[in-house]
Design a protein around this motif. Structure first.
Motif, short mmCIF file in Angstrom:
data_model
loop_
_atom_site.label_atom_id
_atom_site.label_comp_id
_atom_site.label_asym_id
_atom_site.label_seq_id
_atom_site.Cartn_x
_atom_site.Cartn_y
_atom_site.Cartn_z
N PHE A 1 -68.51 26.18 17.23
CA PHE A 1 -68.91 25.32 15.94
C PHE A 1 -67.86 26.11 14.85
O PHE A 1 -68.59 26.88 14.41
CB PHE A 1 -70.37 25.40 15.90
N VAL A 2 -67.28 25.13 14.07
CA VAL A 2 -66.41 25.49 13.18
C VAL A 2 -66.89 25.28 11.87
O VAL A 2 -66.80 24.01 11.49
CB VAL A 2 -64.88 25.09 13.50
N PRO A 3 -67.29 26.17 11.15
CA PRO A 3 -67.88 25.77 9.63
C PRO A 3 -66.42 25.25 8.80
O PRO A 3 -65.65 26.29 8.48
CB PRO A 3 -68.40 26.94 9.30
N MET A 4 -66.13 24.15 8.37
CA MET A 4 -65.01 23.71 7.86
C MET A 4 -64.65 24.47 6.41
O MET A 4 -63.57 24.54 6.21
CB MET A 4 -65.10 22.18 7.51
N GLU A 5 -65.64 24.58 5.63
CA GLU A 5 -65.63 25.31 4.54
C GLU A 5 -64.97 26.76 4.73
O GLU A 5 -64.25 27.09 3.84
CB GLU A 5 -66.72 25.25 3.43
N GLN A 6 -65.60 27.53 5.49
CA GLN A 6 -64.99 28.85 5.97
C GLN A 6 -63.45 28.64 6.55
O GLN A 6 -62.96 29.36 6.05
CB GLN A 6 -66.03 29.58 7.09
N LEU A 7 -63.26 27.66 7.22
CA LEU A 7 -61.99 27.57 7.98
C LEU A 7 -60.85 27.17 6.66
O LEU A 7 -59.90 27.96 6.53
CB LEU A 7 -61.74 26.60 8.73
N LYS A 8 -61.19 26.33 5.74
CA LYS A 8 -60.38 26.18 4.52
C LYS A 8 -60.06 27.12 3.82
O LYS A 8 -59.15 27.37 3.32
CB LYS A 8 -60.94 24.80 3.96
N HIS A 9 -61.20 28.17 3.46
CA HIS A 9 -61.13 29.06 2.77
C HIS A 9 -60.21 30.07 3.33
O HIS A 9 -59.15 30.78 2.63
CB HIS A 9 -62.36 29.85 2.73
N ARG A 10 -60.10 30.38 4.77
CA ARG A 10 -59.28 31.40 5.21
C ARG A 10 -57.76 30.64 5.37
O ARG A 10 -56.74 31.50 5.31
CB ARG A 10 -59.71 31.54 6.81
N LEU B 1 -54.46 32.22 3.88
CA LEU B 1 -53.28 32.49 4.80
C LEU B 1 -51.78 31.69 4.06
O LEU B 1 -50.88 32.28 3.96
CB LEU B 1 -53.55 31.90 6.03
N GLY B 2 -52.41 30.55 3.31
CA GLY B 2 -51.22 29.84 2.48
C GLY B 2 -50.65 30.64 1.41
O GLY B 2 -49.72 30.48 0.98
N GLU B 3 -51.41 31.37 0.77
CA GLU B 3 -51.27 32.30 -0.31
C GLU B 3 -50.42 33.60 0.03
O GLU B 3 -49.75 33.71 -0.81
CB GLU B 3 -52.54 32.66 -1.32
N TRP B 4 -50.56 33.96 1.04
CA TRP B 4 -49.83 35.51 1.47
C TRP B 4 -48.10 34.98 1.48
O TRP B 4 -47.87 34.11 2.32
CB TRP B 4 -50.13 35.82 2.54
N GLY B 5 -47.41 35.85 0.87
CA GLY B 5 -46.08 35.66 0.80
C GLY B 5 -45.70 36.49 2.04
O GLY B 5 -46.40 37.09 2.77
N GLU B 6 -44.44 36.09 2.51
CA GLU B 6 -43.87 36.72 3.85
C GLU B 6 -43.24 38.21 3.31
O GLU B 6 -42.75 38.77 4.34
CB GLU B 6 -42.43 35.68 4.10
N ASP B 7 -43.08 38.58 2.13
CA ASP B 7 -42.74 39.88 1.65
C ASP B 7 -43.51 41.06 2.31
O ASP B 7 -43.09 42.07 2.24
CB ASP B 7 -42.65 39.92 0.08
#
Length: 109
Positions: A88-97, A101-107
């Motif tokens: 059971f996947v809490p969608m708000e928690q998934l979106k937060h994570r 992940l989207g904010e982390w740069g590859e540097d």
């Protein structure tokens, strides 16, 4: 969402993609069928690829990732599992994570 059809394909993808989401489902899983469209809809918003795999068809993936239930949503960065949501996947928690992940740069791999 792109389909993974073999364990070798998964190894190639996990080694080459800096960030990704993996949706793991299995046959005859009503929870999987209900969750899949919700997760697939998020693909439009995030700048990393989404993949799905059927653990009944590619059991090596489930074995190597120590998956004992379905559905499972995993987020990876630089080939390493960052987050796991199972059954059971809490969608708000998934979106937060996923936002994180989207904010982390590859540097900073």
């Amino acid at each position: 969402m792109k389909e993974i059809d073999s364990f070798d394909q998964w190894l190639t993808i996990s080694a080459s993609e800096p960030k990704l989401l993996l949706f793991v489902k299995t046959d005859h899983c009503s929870v999987c069928e209900g969750l899949y469209p919700q997760v697939a809809e998020l693909e439009k918003k995030y700048p990393f690829p989404f993949y799905k795999v059927n653990a009944a068809q590619v059991p090596e993936v489930a074995g190597q990732l120590s998956l004992f239930t379905a559905p499972v949503v995993l987020l990876f960065r630089q080939g390493k599992e960052m987050t796991r949501f199972a059954r059971f996947v809490p969608m708000e928690q998934l979106k937060h994570r996923m936002d994180e992940l989207g904010e982390w740069g590859e540097d900073y791999a």
